[in-house]
Design a protein around this motif. Structure first.
Motif, PDB file in Angstrom:
ATOM      1  N   TRP A 139     -27.418  -5.216  -3.861  1.00 21.43           N
ATOM      2  CA  TRP A 139     -27.846  -3.814  -4.013  1.00 21.43           C
ATOM      3  C   TRP A 139     -26.645  -2.876  -4.047  1.00 21.43           C
ATOM      4  O   TRP A 139     -26.687  -1.841  -4.715  1.00 21.43           O
ATOM      5  CB  TRP A 139     -28.815  -3.431  -2.889  1.00 21.43           C
ATOM      6  N   VAL A 140     -25.571  -3.232  -3.350  1.00 25.52           N
ATOM      7  CA  VAL A 140     -24.345  -2.432  -3.439  1.00 25.52           C
ATOM      8  C   VAL A 140     -23.809  -2.439  -4.865  1.00 25.52           C
ATOM      9  O   VAL A 140     -23.414  -1.407  -5.404  1.00 25.52           O
ATOM     10  CB  VAL A 140     -23.285  -2.957  -2.443  1.00 25.52           C
ATOM     11  N   ASP A 141     -23.812  -3.616  -5.508  1.00 25.12           N
ATOM     12  CA  ASP A 141     -23.345  -3.702  -6.894  1.00 25.12           C
ATOM     13  C   ASP A 141     -24.233  -2.879  -7.826  1.00 25.12           C
ATOM     14  O   ASP A 141     -23.754  -2.237  -8.760  1.00 25.12           O
ATOM     15  CB  ASP A 141     -23.312  -5.157  -7.356  1.00 25.12           C
ATOM     16  N   LEU A 177     -21.137   8.961  -4.913  1.00 24.56           N
ATOM     17  CA  LEU A 177     -19.880   8.604  -5.571  1.00 24.56           C
ATOM     18  C   LEU A 177     -18.809   8.263  -4.538  1.00 24.56           C
ATOM     19  O   LEU A 177     -18.039   7.315  -4.715  1.00 24.56           O
ATOM     20  CB  LEU A 177     -19.417   9.758  -6.465  1.00 24.56           C
ATOM     21  N   ARG A 178     -18.764   9.035  -3.468  1.00 23.27           N
ATOM     22  CA  ARG A 178     -17.787   8.749  -2.417  1.00 23.27           C
ATOM     23  C   ARG A 178     -18.050   7.372  -1.811  1.00 23.27           C
ATOM     24  O   ARG A 178     -17.114   6.601  -1.551  1.00 23.27           O
ATOM     25  CB  ARG A 178     -17.864   9.835  -1.335  1.00 23.27           C
ATOM     26  N   ALA A 179     -19.315   7.042  -1.593  1.00 26.13           N
ATOM     27  CA  ALA A 179     -19.657   5.727  -1.033  1.00 26.13           C
ATOM     28  C   ALA A 179     -19.269   4.615  -2.000  1.00 26.13           C
ATOM     29  O   ALA A 179     -18.733   3.581  -1.584  1.00 26.13           O
ATOM     30  CB  ALA A 179     -21.151   5.666  -0.723  1.00 26.13           C
ATOM     31  N   ALA A 180     -19.525   4.823  -3.293  1.00 25.19           N
ATOM     32  CA  ALA A 180     -19.181   3.798  -4.281  1.00 25.19           C
ATOM     33  C   ALA A 180     -17.677   3.566  -4.325  1.00 25.19           C
ATOM     34  O   ALA A 180     -17.206   2.416  -4.375  1.00 25.19           O
ATOM     35  CB  ALA A 180     -19.693   4.209  -5.659  1.00 25.19           C
ATOM     36  N   LEU A 187     -13.593  -3.604  -1.400  1.00 22.15           N
ATOM     37  CA  LEU A 187     -13.752  -4.886  -2.089  1.00 22.15           C
ATOM     38  C   LEU A 187     -12.513  -5.267  -2.900  1.00 22.15           C
ATOM     39  O   LEU A 187     -12.515  -6.280  -3.594  1.00 22.15           O
ATOM     40  CB  LEU A 187     -14.967  -4.827  -3.023  1.00 22.15           C
ATOM     41  N   GLY A 188     -11.474  -4.437  -2.829  1.00 20.50           N
ATOM     42  CA  GLY A 188     -10.261  -4.709  -3.591  1.00 20.50           C
ATOM     43  C   GLY A 188     -10.387  -4.380  -5.064  1.00 20.50           C
ATOM     44  O   GLY A 188      -9.625  -4.899  -5.888  1.00 20.50           O
ATOM     45  N   ARG A 189     -11.323  -3.498  -5.418  1.00 29.51           N
ATOM     46  CA  ARG A 189     -11.559  -3.130  -6.816  1.00 29.51           C
ATOM     47  C   ARG A 189     -11.158  -1.666  -7.050  1.00 29.51           C
ATOM     48  O   ARG A 189     -11.902  -0.856  -7.591  1.00 29.51           O
ATOM     49  CB  ARG A 189     -13.035  -3.357  -7.162  1.00 29.51           C
ATOM     50  N   SER A 190      -9.937  -1.321  -6.614  1.00 24.25           N
ATOM     51  CA  SER A 190      -9.498   0.068  -6.698  1.00 24.25           C
ATOM     52  C   SER A 190      -9.371   0.564  -8.134  1.00 24.25           C
ATOM     53  O   SER A 190      -9.584   1.744  -8.407  1.00 24.25           O
ATOM     54  CB  SER A 190      -8.157   0.252  -5.968  1.00 24.25           C
ATOM     55  N   ASP A 191      -8.998  -0.324  -9.058  1.00 22.66           N
ATOM     56  CA  ASP A 191      -8.913   0.098 -10.454  1.00 22.66           C
ATOM     57  C   ASP A 191     -10.279   0.555 -10.966  1.00 22.66           C
ATOM     58  O   ASP A 191     -10.390   1.520 -11.724  1.00 22.66           O
ATOM     59  CB  ASP A 191      -8.386  -1.044 -11.329  1.00 22.66           C
ATOM     60  N   GLU A 192     -11.332  -0.143 -10.533  1.00 24.14           N
ATOM     61  CA  GLU A 192     -12.675   0.265 -10.939  1.00 24.14           C
ATOM     62  C   GLU A 192     -13.056   1.597 -10.304  1.00 24.14           C
ATOM     63  O   GLU A 192     -13.739   2.426 -10.916  1.00 24.14           O
ATOM     64  CB  GLU A 192     -13.693  -0.808 -10.548  1.00 24.14           C
ATOM     65  N   THR A 222      -3.238   2.514  -3.957  1.00 23.84           N
ATOM     66  CA  THR A 222      -3.966   1.355  -4.465  1.00 23.84           C
ATOM     67  C   THR A 222      -4.097   1.354  -5.980  1.00 23.84           C
ATOM     68  O   THR A 222      -4.576   0.375  -6.549  1.00 23.84           O
ATOM     69  CB  THR A 222      -5.384   1.291  -3.855  1.00 23.84           C
ATOM     70  N   VAL A 223      -3.685   2.412  -6.633  1.00 25.21           N
ATOM     71  CA  VAL A 223      -3.799   2.457  -8.099  1.00 25.21           C
ATOM     72  C   VAL A 223      -2.422   2.559  -8.751  1.00 25.21           C
ATOM     73  O   VAL A 223      -2.282   3.103  -9.839  1.00 25.21           O
ATOM     74  CB  VAL A 223      -4.699   3.637  -8.552  1.00 25.21           C
ATOM     75  N   GLU A 224      -1.431   2.016  -8.067  1.00 26.96           N
ATOM     76  CA  GLU A 224      -0.073   2.104  -8.600  1.00 26.96           C
ATOM     77  C   GLU A 224       0.033   1.534 -10.007  1.00 26.96           C
ATOM     78  O   GLU A 224       0.750   2.049 -10.846  1.00 26.96           O
ATOM     79  CB  GLU A 224       0.901   1.362  -7.668  1.00 26.96           C
ATOM     80  N   GLY A 225      -0.695   0.456 -10.280  1.00 26.09           N
ATOM     81  CA  GLY A 225      -0.578  -0.173 -11.592  1.00 26.09           C
ATOM     82  C   GLY A 225      -1.648   0.235 -12.579  1.00 26.09           C
ATOM     83  O   GLY A 225      -1.720  -0.330 -13.676  1.00 26.09           O
ATOM     84  N   HIS A 226      -2.473   1.196 -12.220  1.00 31.74           N
ATOM     85  CA  HIS A 226      -3.556   1.592 -13.120  1.00 31.74           C
ATOM     86  C   HIS A 226      -2.986   2.256 -14.377  1.00 31.74           C
ATOM     87  O   HIS A 226      -2.091   3.098 -14.275  1.00 31.74           O
ATOM     88  CB  HIS A 226      -4.511   2.555 -12.410  1.00 31.74           C
ATOM     89  N   PRO A 227      -3.483   1.889 -15.562  1.00 33.75           N
ATOM     90  CA  PRO A 227      -2.919   2.470 -16.787  1.00 33.75           C
ATOM     91  C   PRO A 227      -3.071   3.979 -16.885  1.00 33.75           C
ATOM     92  O   PRO A 227      -2.305   4.635 -17.600  1.00 33.75           O
ATOM     93  CB  PRO A 227      -3.715   1.766 -17.904  1.00 33.75           C
ATOM     94  N   ALA A 228      -4.043   4.544 -16.157  1.00 32.46           N
ATOM     95  CA  ALA A 228      -4.242   6.004 -16.196  1.00 32.46           C
ATOM     96  C   ALA A 228      -3.783   6.656 -14.891  1.00 32.46           C
ATOM     97  O   ALA A 228      -4.267   7.717 -14.514  1.00 32.46           O
ATOM     98  CB  ALA A 228      -5.702   6.342 -16.472  1.00 32.46           C
ATOM     99  N   ARG A 229      -2.831   6.012 -14.203  1.00 29.51           N
ATOM    100  CA  ARG A 229      -2.385   6.536 -12.914  1.00 29.51           C
ATOM    101  C   ARG A 229      -1.873   7.966 -13.031  1.00 29.51           C
ATOM    102  O   ARG A 229      -2.108   8.806 -12.156  1.00 29.51           O
ATOM    103  CB  ARG A 229      -1.293   5.636 -12.339  1.00 29.51           C
ATOM    104  N   ARG A 230      -1.154   8.276 -14.111  1.00 21.73           N
ATOM    105  CA  ARG A 230      -0.606   9.622 -14.243  1.00 21.73           C
ATOM    106  C   ARG A 230      -1.719  10.655 -14.382  1.00 21.73           C
ATOM    107  O   ARG A 230      -1.605  11.778 -13.919  1.00 21.73           O
ATOM    108  CB  ARG A 230       0.358   9.680 -15.429  1.00 21.73           C
ATOM    109  N   ARG A 231      -2.802  10.262 -15.025  1.00 20.90           N
ATOM    110  CA  ARG A 231      -3.926  11.202 -15.127  1.00 20.90           C
ATOM    111  C   ARG A 231      -4.551  11.442 -13.749  1.00 20.90           C
ATOM    112  O   ARG A 231      -4.927  12.563 -13.421  1.00 20.90           O
ATOM    113  CB  ARG A 231      -4.975  10.656 -16.102  1.00 20.90           C
TER     114      ARG A 231
END
Length: 338
Positions: A139-141, A177-180, A187-192, A222-231
């Motif tokens: 249900w969380v997913d 949204l904050r909870a998600a 869950l280690g899904r910071s890019d998401e 946690t989003v150091e490597g995210h392609p949109a980090r600068r945004r």
């Protein structure tokens, strides 16, 4: 809002102060128990048994929806409930009505869209039941999936006369949204989590409660490597520039400018570059003056308006002016013309 819980809490005041009871409400089912020797309530002598009785009166589909709805924070709409109940073989509205009739849900109507709520005690019970059945992750997913869908739906209609309504409906789901985002980070899904916020496009900083969701992503790295980090950094920089406090924005600007290229895509590129550069060099107006010249020479009204608004942002946010400079009227006029 539960009379029995209030009565049991009042009885507990014989041995604990109200402040101590409040501190222990995360263990409410153990704390709020009646005295079996003196209680005439029988099955309702504890808070848990009272909710147990209501839960056991539900049929299987009602129980399943009840457990699923515990993943929502700050209430939910009929569309949200339908998303998590998509595989139940009965219209969701009928099941919701059953739960409302049994006082397991409350509903707030009004001129807008009806919204459903679970009292926190009821929600804690439903989550426990869901965890016992080892289904809570499912249900969380679904909750996360609904958040993505809601963001996509609102950004798709956030133009013209519909923009204010879209922002209101996004802000109404801030707690969800904050909870998600919190769940995705855990869950280690910071890019998401970053993708979820970035999906809001310009709504992310048009609605300040939503922009604040970016802050933990930026601060914990946690989003150091995210392609949109600068945004992400750019939206957070604008949020800090418009908030009452501006702590840390100069350092944030340094991070942003270090890797920002004029060729980067995104609607934040020009204003963010200007804000960041002005923060680094507050006395340097060269870039702003050049931008104004470029704007006046631009034949396309929409592009001219964008450049003028960028110049305005660069001046206003970076220098902590007590009121917008004269360029504001020019930028507004250009935007109206576009």
């Amino acid at each position: 809002g539960i009379p029995l819980a209030i009565e049991l809490a009042a009885a507990t005041c014989r041995v604990l102060s109200p402040e101590q009871i409040l501190e222990r409400l995360d263990q409410r089912f153990q704390l709020l128990r009646g005295d079996a020797r003196t209680s005439a309530r029988g099955r309702h002598e504890t808070l848990r048994s009272a909710i147990d009785w209501s839960y056991e009166s539900l049929d299987d589909r009602q129980r399943s929806l009840f457990r699923r709805l515990s993943v929502f924070n700050g209430g939910f709409t009929i569309e949200a409930a339908e998303h998590v109940a998509s595989d139940l073989d009965e219209p969701t509205i009928f099941l919701l009505t059953d739960l409302v009739d049994r006082s397991l849900l409350t509903v707030a109507g009004g001129p807008g869209r009806s919204r459903y709520f679970m009292l926190e005690t009821i929600r804690a019970y439903a989550r426990e039941r869901s965890s016992e059945l080892d289904e809570i992750d499912t249900w969380v997913d679904r909750h996360i999936g609904w958040c993505h869908r809601h963001v996509a739906d609102m950004t798709a209609v956030s133009t013209g006369a519909s923009e204010a309504s879209a922002i209101d409906r996004i802000v109404a789901e801030t707690d969800n949204l904050r909870a998600a985002i919190s769940r995705l980070r855990r869950l280690g899904r910071s890019d998401e989590a970053a993708d979820l916020v970035l999906g809001l496009e310009d709504l992310a900083y048009a609605a300040n409660p939503i922009a604040e969701l970016i802050q933990p992503l930026v601060e914990d790295g946690t989003v150091e490597g995210h392609p949109a980090r600068r945004r992400l950094l750019g939206i957070e920089l604008i949020r800090r520039s418009t908030a009452d406090g501006t702590e840390g924005r100069a350092e944030l600007a340094e991070q942003l400018v270090a890797g920002l290229s004029p060729d980067d895509p995104g609607s934040l590129r020009i204003p963010v570059m200007l804000i960041a550069n002005a923060l680094r060099q507050p006395d340097d107006t060269t870039s702003l003056e050049e931008l104004a010249v470029q704007a006046h020479a631009e034949p396309d009204p929409a592009e001219r308006a964008r450049l003028l608004v960028a110049a305005l942002l660069g001046t206003f946010f970076a220098r902590d002016l007590p009121k917008p400079p004269e360029q504001v009227n020019e930028a507004i006029a250009a935007a109206e013309a576009a």
